[in-house]
Design an enzyme around this catalytic site. Structure first.
Site, short mmCIF file in Angstrom:
data_model
loop_
_atom_site.label_atom_id
_atom_site.label_comp_id
_atom_site.label_asym_id
_atom_site.label_seq_id
_atom_site.Cartn_x
_atom_site.Cartn_y
_atom_site.Cartn_z
N LYS A 72 0.83 -1.21 0.00
CA LYS A 72 0.00 0.00 0.00
C LYS A 72 0.86 1.26 0.00
CE LYS A 72 -2.69 0.80 3.65
NZ LYS A 72 -2.09 -0.39 4.22
N THR A 74 3.98 1.51 -0.99
CA THR A 74 4.67 1.53 -2.28
C THR A 74 3.76 2.10 -3.37
OG1 THR A 74 5.99 -0.40 -1.63
CG2 THR A 74 5.86 0.11 -3.99
N ARG A 95 2.07 8.33 7.29
CA ARG A 95 2.38 8.16 8.71
C ARG A 95 3.86 7.87 8.91
NH1 ARG A 95 -1.11 3.30 10.50
NH2 ARG A 95 -0.53 2.65 8.39
N LYS A 106 6.55 -6.54 10.48
CA LYS A 106 5.93 -5.84 9.37
C LYS A 106 6.95 -5.06 8.51
CE LYS A 106 2.19 -2.54 8.41
NZ LYS A 106 2.99 -1.47 7.82
N ALA A 274 -3.79 1.30 12.71
CA ALA A 274 -5.18 1.28 12.26
C ALA A 274 -5.97 0.13 12.87
CB ALA A 274 -5.24 1.20 10.74
N PHE A 302 -3.79 -0.54 6.99
CA PHE A 302 -4.40 -1.84 6.80
C PHE A 302 -5.51 -1.79 5.74
CE2 PHE A 302 -2.73 -2.50 11.25
CZ PHE A 302 -1.66 -3.28 10.84
N PHE A 382 3.59 -8.09 -9.00
CA PHE A 382 4.78 -8.81 -8.54
C PHE A 382 5.33 -9.63 -9.70
CE2 PHE A 382 3.04 -7.54 -4.59
CZ PHE A 382 4.06 -7.61 -3.64
N TRP A 410 6.87 -0.82 -7.97
CA TRP A 410 8.03 -1.33 -7.23
C TRP A 410 9.21 -1.48 -8.19
CZ3 TRP A 410 11.81 -4.90 -7.09
CH2 TRP A 410 12.48 -5.11 -5.87
#
Length: 558
Positions: A72, A74, A95, A106, A274, A302, A382, A410
């Site tokens: 998210k 990225t 954030r 994480k 969150a 999230f 991906f 990415w």
């Protein structure tokens, strides 16, 4: 994927510009800029020579997260870079990372690959000291409270009914429940206590929902930290220390300016989780970005059932905001996991699992529509995704009537062409007429607000309130807090309060075990299931791969 550089290697190889150049390009006047070294700075909104907030908001959310990762942050960075590449005046509002997940499982929160915010190592480790200031203010309050009790307790505070805890920016399960004041009269008054993680602190929530320093001070004063022996709420203002707490936060409250690899300006400020808090960056940073840019790309933590709902019903309501577009991030890998595939099997093509897992995405998409906004689906690509899987997912989105694009931000970066198609869809959504609405009116009872969220957003049949929660409901109404919005504390991995139930479950009940009035932040936290306000570290923490080389450069950060 041998030979693919790591996020840290990409970040270290990037050409980073002096922060004063980024600030000048963003329209930040010199008087408002306070540099923290060469590549970080704070912006003083009071000294900013810029118009009132006018920029349109793009909220980036996601499907339910899985260990497979959705990317998210990225996508947020890559989208903003792509919008800037298309000629738009853009700024990012994110954030700040918490050390707990950085050292735990994480990882950091600065994006990945060629869509990162820089300097990623400094942002992920201490940054400008904002979390230290919030931790200090929180713990100063509790030191002052316990000292007040020790010095005679003029406010008649009941140590058994304390609702505020000390905090630490770390995952440390051993501190969830502690006893303090042992060792005799000189050591204070013994009582049961505990620690939360800093990002779960109400002071973090206050910090992120305040409009300016004066509002921050007022909100700090409204915090309820406990009750008297007569069960009357006791606030920070009753103790008379809101000024001291504001003093500790006066520099931290200024938003932090950094940049992406592509040179897009980014404000990284505040960091409530969150799943146990409201999951959005500071309102001050968002509004500052809206003063400086025509488009502001921001993120809610999230899945859309948590961060996005809280953005809509808490942050947007308090700040008078209305998102003009919402992006829901999905990945083929995560959809297959939602469809029942084990994590170590996700690289194998599995159309049946993809078709089953897409029900999770469908519910999130429909939930966003309930706020009057048509979402755009970003399929974060991906290398293991097949053309058949991506084409099927695009076709599914088209059949659902939802704009969607594959984003390769990415690997190709938003500064390249990896996010161009997504950026075009978002730009088109920004021009559509706004019909934003909240999920519920504040006039509903707290019980009905919780039931509305559970049924409309999670898909639950109903809500079960524990006996302590029912007693707390009565206290909330008696104390006049019933008109506050609700902040659900729930597992991020499922629409239910059971983290193991993936996909889009039906026929379940949400179990509310307690309610915590956050009178300074201005919402009621509903604790569900087994969600913890102090997480623990995993069996193999990320810290085990971290180090520093002889030149002082970080090793192993992600």
């Amino acid at each position: 994927m041998t030979g693919v550089p790591s996020d840290l290697e990409i970040a270290r190889a990037a050409r980073i510009r002096p922060i004063e150049d980024i600030a000048a390009a963003a329209g930040v006047n010199a008087a408002a800029l306070e540099q923290y070294g060469r590549y970080k700075a704070k912006i003083d909104p009071a000294r900013l020579d810029a118009p009132p907030p006018h920029g349109k908001l793009v909220l980036v959310s996601a499907m339910s997260p899985t260990p497979a990762g959705e990317g998210k942050s990225t996508t947020t960075v890559g989208l903003a870079d792509s919008l800037a590449r298309a000629g738009h005046n853009v700024m990012i509002a994110l954030r700040e990372p918490s050390l707990g997940p950085v050292l735990g499982m994480k990882g950091g929160a600065t994006g990945g690959g060629y869509s990162q915010v820089l300097p990623m190592d400094e942002i992920n480790l201490h940054f400008t000291g904002d979390f230290h200031a919030i931790t200090s203010a929180n713990n100063a309050l509790m030191a002052l409270v316990d000292n007040h009790i020790y010095q005679g307790n003029a406010l008649n505070i009941d140590p058994r009914r304390m609702t505020f805890k000390r905090v630490l920016d770390m995952n440390d399960r051993a501190l969830r429940e502690v006893v303090i004041g042992l060792g005799g009269p000189a050591q204070g008054v013994p009582r049961q206590d505990g620690f939360d993680i800093t990002v779960a602190s109400e002071i973090m929530a206050v910090f992120c929902l305040a409009t300016d320093l004066a509002d921050l001070r007022e909100r700090l004063g409204r915090i309820t930290f406990g009750y008297t022996y007569e069960r009357v709420p006791v606030t920070v203002a009753d103790l008379g220390v809101q000024g001291a707490l504001a003093l500790l936060l006066k520099e931290a409250v200024k938003p932090n300016l950094v940049q992406t690899i592509a040179g897009t300006p980014a404000l990284v400020h505040g960091g409530p989780f969150a799943n146990i808090a409201h999951g959005c960056n500071s309102l001050i940073a968002t509004q500052t970005a809206r003063r400086l840019a025509d488009i502001v790309v921001t993120e809610a933590g999230f899945g859309a059932d948590l961060g996005a709902e809280k953005f809509m019903d808490i942050k947007a309501r308090i700040g008078g905001l209305a998102p003009s577009a919402v992006v829901v991030v999905a990945t083929v890998r995560a959809l297959k996991m939602q469809g029942g595939v084990a994590k170590d099997q996700l690289t194998r093509p599995d159309m049946a699992a993809l078709e089953a897992g897409v029900e999770n995405l469908r519910r999130h998409v429909h939930n966003v529509e309930k706020f009057g906004v048509t979402p755009v689906v970003a399929i974060n690509r991906f290398a293991t995704d097949t053309a058949e899987e991506l084409d099927w997912l695009l076709a599914w989105c088209a059949a659902e009537g939802v704009p969607a694009a594959v984003a390769d931000v990415w690997g190709r970066g938003g500064g390249g062409d990896g996010g161009d198609e997504l950026a075009a869809l978002v730009a088109r959504a920004l021009d559509a007429p706004g019909r934003f609405r909240h999920l519920y009116p504040l006039e509903l009872s707290v019980e009905d607000k919780i039931r509305t969220i559970a049924q409309e957003i999670y898909g639950a049949d109903g809500v079960d309130f524990s006996v302590p929660a029912l007693k707390r409901l009565a206290d909330i109404e008696r104390n006049g807090w019933g008109g506050l919005p609700v902040c659900m504390a729930k597992t991020q991995y499922s629409f239910t309060d059971d983290a193991t139930r993936l996909g889009a479950p039906k026929g379940f009940t949400i179990h509310v075990r307690d309610l915590l009035p956050k009178t300074g932040a201005g919402f009621i936290v509903a604790l569900t299931g087994a969600v913890m306000t102090m997480p623990g570290l995993p069996a193999v923490p990320a810290a085990l791969r971290m180090d520093v080389d002889p030149d002082g450069n970080p090793v192993g950060l992600t």
